[in-house]
Design an enzyme around this catalytic site. Structure first.
Site, mmCIF file in Angstrom:
data_model
loop_
_atom_site.group_PDB
_atom_site.id
_atom_site.type_symbol
_atom_site.label_atom_id
_atom_site.label_comp_id
_atom_site.label_asym_id
_atom_site.label_seq_id
_atom_site.Cartn_x
_atom_site.Cartn_y
_atom_site.Cartn_z
ATOM 1 N N CYS A 53 -31.088 -89.132 -37.270
ATOM 2 C CA CYS A 53 -32.108 -89.612 -38.210
ATOM 3 C C CYS A 53 -32.405 -88.605 -39.316
ATOM 4 C CB CYS A 53 -33.377 -89.938 -37.448
ATOM 5 S SG CYS A 53 -33.060 -90.961 -36.000
ATOM 6 N N HIS A 66 -39.743 -89.135 -41.272
ATOM 7 C CA HIS A 66 -38.858 -90.073 -40.574
ATOM 8 C C HIS A 66 -39.704 -90.961 -39.668
ATOM 9 C CE1 HIS A 66 -36.029 -91.848 -37.959
ATOM 10 N NE2 HIS A 66 -36.286 -91.051 -36.936
ATOM 11 N N ASN A 83 -37.330 -97.778 -35.870
ATOM 12 C CA ASN A 83 -36.621 -96.560 -36.247
ATOM 13 C C ASN A 83 -35.268 -96.953 -36.842
ATOM 14 O OD1 ASN A 83 -35.125 -94.210 -36.331
ATOM 15 N ND2 ASN A 83 -35.830 -93.462 -34.344
HETATM 16 O O1 UT7 Z 1 -35.467 -90.540 -34.011
HETATM 17 C C1 UT7 Z 1 -35.362 -90.072 -32.713
HETATM 18 C C2 UT7 Z 1 -35.016 -91.245 -31.797
HETATM 19 N N1 UT7 Z 1 -35.791 -91.316 -30.604
HETATM 20 C C3 UT7 Z 1 -37.122 -91.490 -30.558
HETATM 21 O O2 UT7 Z 1 -37.810 -91.537 -31.544
HETATM 22 C C4 UT7 Z 1 -37.749 -91.620 -29.192
HETATM 23 C C5 UT7 Z 1 -38.878 -90.643 -28.968
HETATM 24 N N2 UT7 Z 1 -39.598 -90.988 -27.767
HETATM 25 C C6 UT7 Z 1 -40.486 -91.990 -27.718
HETATM 26 O O3 UT7 Z 1 -40.752 -92.603 -28.726
HETATM 27 C C7 UT7 Z 1 -41.187 -92.280 -26.425
HETATM 28 O O4 UT7 Z 1 -40.831 -91.275 -25.474
HETATM 29 C C8 UT7 Z 1 -40.841 -93.691 -25.864
HETATM 30 C C9 UT7 Z 1 -41.460 -94.742 -26.756
HETATM 31 C C10 UT7 Z 1 -39.327 -93.866 -25.784
HETATM 32 C C11 UT7 Z 1 -41.444 -93.837 -24.467
HETATM 33 O O5 UT7 Z 1 -42.824 -93.592 -24.496
HETATM 34 P P1 UT7 Z 1 -43.480 -92.672 -23.377
HETATM 35 O O6 UT7 Z 1 -44.928 -92.693 -23.579
HETATM 36 O O7 UT7 Z 1 -42.799 -91.336 -23.454
HETATM 37 O O8 UT7 Z 1 -43.131 -93.460 -22.066
HETATM 38 P P2 UT7 Z 1 -42.437 -92.916 -20.744
HETATM 39 O O9 UT7 Z 1 -41.062 -92.418 -20.995
HETATM 40 O O10 UT7 Z 1 -43.403 -91.998 -20.120
HETATM 41 O O11 UT7 Z 1 -42.316 -94.248 -19.878
HETATM 42 C C12 UT7 Z 1 -43.447 -94.836 -19.337
HETATM 43 C C13 UT7 Z 1 -43.080 -96.102 -18.592
HETATM 44 C C14 UT7 Z 1 -41.853 -95.988 -17.699
HETATM 45 O O12 UT7 Z 1 -42.155 -96.661 -16.503
HETATM 46 P P3 UT7 Z 1 -42.423 -95.848 -15.128
HETATM 47 O O13 UT7 Z 1 -41.111 -95.145 -14.883
HETATM 48 O O14 UT7 Z 1 -43.554 -94.936 -15.434
HETATM 49 O O15 UT7 Z 1 -42.742 -96.942 -14.163
HETATM 50 C C15 UT7 Z 1 -40.812 -96.773 -18.441
HETATM 51 O O16 UT7 Z 1 -39.879 -97.389 -17.571
HETATM 52 O O17 UT7 Z 1 -42.808 -97.157 -19.515
HETATM 53 C C16 UT7 Z 1 -41.622 -97.828 -19.108
HETATM 54 N N3 UT7 Z 1 -40.977 -98.401 -20.269
HETATM 55 C C17 UT7 Z 1 -41.268 -99.638 -20.731
HETATM 56 N N4 UT7 Z 1 -42.121 -100.576 -20.305
HETATM 57 C C18 UT7 Z 1 -42.185 -101.715 -21.002
HETATM 58 C C19 UT7 Z 1 -40.051 -97.846 -21.065
HETATM 59 N N5 UT7 Z 1 -39.725 -98.696 -22.040
HETATM 60 C C20 UT7 Z 1 -40.461 -99.814 -21.855
HETATM 61 C C21 UT7 Z 1 -40.568 -101.041 -22.550
HETATM 62 N N6 UT7 Z 1 -41.450 -101.956 -22.080
HETATM 63 N N7 UT7 Z 1 -39.835 -101.318 -23.633
#
Ligand code: UT7
Length: 335
Positions: free
Chosen positions: A122, A262, A292
């Site tokens: 990105c 970004h 994104n």
């Molecule tokens: O440009 C760079 C590209 N990448 C990014 O920008 C990603 C950067 N990271 C993020 O934006 C965040 O880390 C995410 C949006 C990907 C995730 O948010 P988070 O607050 O860090 O969530 P998490 O990883 O702590 O996950 C929390 C829960 C998990 O469930 P369990 O394991 O706690 O039961 C995930 O399985 O949320 C679950 N989860 C979802 N639930 C519903 C993950 N994706 C989803 C979804 N819908 N789409």
């Protein structure tokens, strides 16, 4: 156009800006029909409400070409006015060659040098602006810079951790010397190669070649990432790069009219604003509409900020970006 090899006489900066978006809009509810997710989860964790999806018949060069034409028209340029093309993408037209030759041919710019920043994540577009600026200063060149991604082709559409985050788009800028250029006042960039495996596509290169089994699993075409680590690094590096470029320019953050980061995730953008101690209204945000869009996100945000009248003549605008690599870059513009 200056004769080749002639250093720039005027300030170097942006001479035209354009974008292209695929027509199809996909909502969070549509994702919720396909996978175990909800509009509420996606909005609360990312701020994203919709994203654009390229049509099956559309390819990377199609989107890039449309954005390039828009940038040329914006600057009142003809294709023949361009001396060089640099294109940033993680979703190339084909594996070899790179994508910029396809754009060169269809744009009809002649046999000018073209190259890609491939896989630069990105941060690609902002890195490419910095390189273009150097070429403009050293050679007097007018460089067409393109950031284009069809990131929805690089997703596992069944992996809720990644698929809801991304969208397709293209943005382009003409960079060169000119009396009316949006001056690039200063630029900075950096890379931490020790974090290469935290965000990327695992298979398809020489280290992990494609096998039938790997292809069956889709490893060659699915982005994998450690979301929380990417989140932390994105906040830290975009803030650090912003401070660095302001220091280079000798400009305090309070003098910056608008920060255009970004567009990865609304929570990342809010955290960057807090670290920079910039009020929310001075940070441009459109991640809610497009998700994104990788290297297209900064030109898309900058273009939309300008269209919405958020930038006045004389304003200082700070671009900052972060992506796979990990790469980061920041640039200060004076409109
Ligand atoms: O440009 C760079 C590209 N990448 C990014 O920008 C990603 C950067 N990271 C993020 O934006 C965040 O880390 C995410 C949006 C990907 C995730 O948010 P988070 O607050 O860090 O969530 P998490 O990883 O702590 O996950 C929390 C829960 C998990 O469930 P369990 O394991 O706690 O039961 C995930 O399985 O949320 C679950 N989860 C979802 N639930 C519903 C993950 N994706 C989803 C979804 N819908 N789409």
């Amino acid at each position: 156009m200056s004769p080749p090899g002639t250093p720039a006489q005027h300030a170097v900066g942006l001479l035209g800006l354009g974008i292209h978006l695929p027509e199809r809009v996909m909502t969070n509810d549509e994702w919720a029909e396909r996978i175990d997710t909800s509009d509420e989860w996606i909005v609360s964790r990312t701020g994203i409400r919709t994203r654009r999806i390229a049509g099956e018949e559309e390819s990377t060069a199609d989107l890039a070409l449309a954005a390039a034409r828009a940038a040329l028209a914006d600057g009142a340029f003809e294709p023949a006015d361009i001396d060089e093309i640099v294109l940033a993408t993680d979703t190339p037209e084909v594996f070899i060659p790179d994508t910029s030759p396809y754009v060169q041919d269809r744009l009809g710019v002649g046999h000018i040098p073209c190259y890609d920043l491939a896989g630069s994540g990105c941060a690609g577009f902002v890195l490419a602006l910095d390189i273009a600026r150097s070429r403009a200063i050293s050679h007097g060149h007018r460089v067409l810079v393109i950031g284009v991604e069809l990131l929805t082709r690089l997703m596992n559409w069944e992996d809720r951790n990644t698929c809801v985050l991304f969208g397709d788009a293209a943005g382009a800028a003409v960079v060169g010397p000119g009396p009316d250029a949006v001056e690039i006042v200063a630029a900075t960039a950096g890379t931490d190669g020790s974090k290469s495996d935290i965000l990327g596509v695992e298979a398809g290169g020489t280290r992990v070649p494609i096998t039938v089994e790997r292809a069956r699993q889709g490893l060659h075409k699915h982005v994998v990432m450690q979301g929380r680590e990417v989140f932390r690094e994105a906040v830290s590096r975009m803030s650090q790069a912003s401070h660095e470029v302001l220091e280079k320019a000798g400009v305090p953050i309070d003098d910056v009219a608008l920060v255009v980061p970004h567009q990865a995730n609304l929570r990342i953008l809010n955290a960057v604003a807090r670290r920079l101690q910039v009020p929310q209204e001075r940070v441009f945000i459109n991640v809610q509409k497009y998700g994104n869009t990788g290297s297209a996100s900064v030109p898309l945000a900058l273009w939309e900020a300008r269209e919405q009248g958020r930038i006045e003549p004389g304003d200082l605008v700070l671009l900052t970006a972060f992506g796979a690599g990990f790469h980061w870059a920041a640039l200060l513009l004076r409109f």
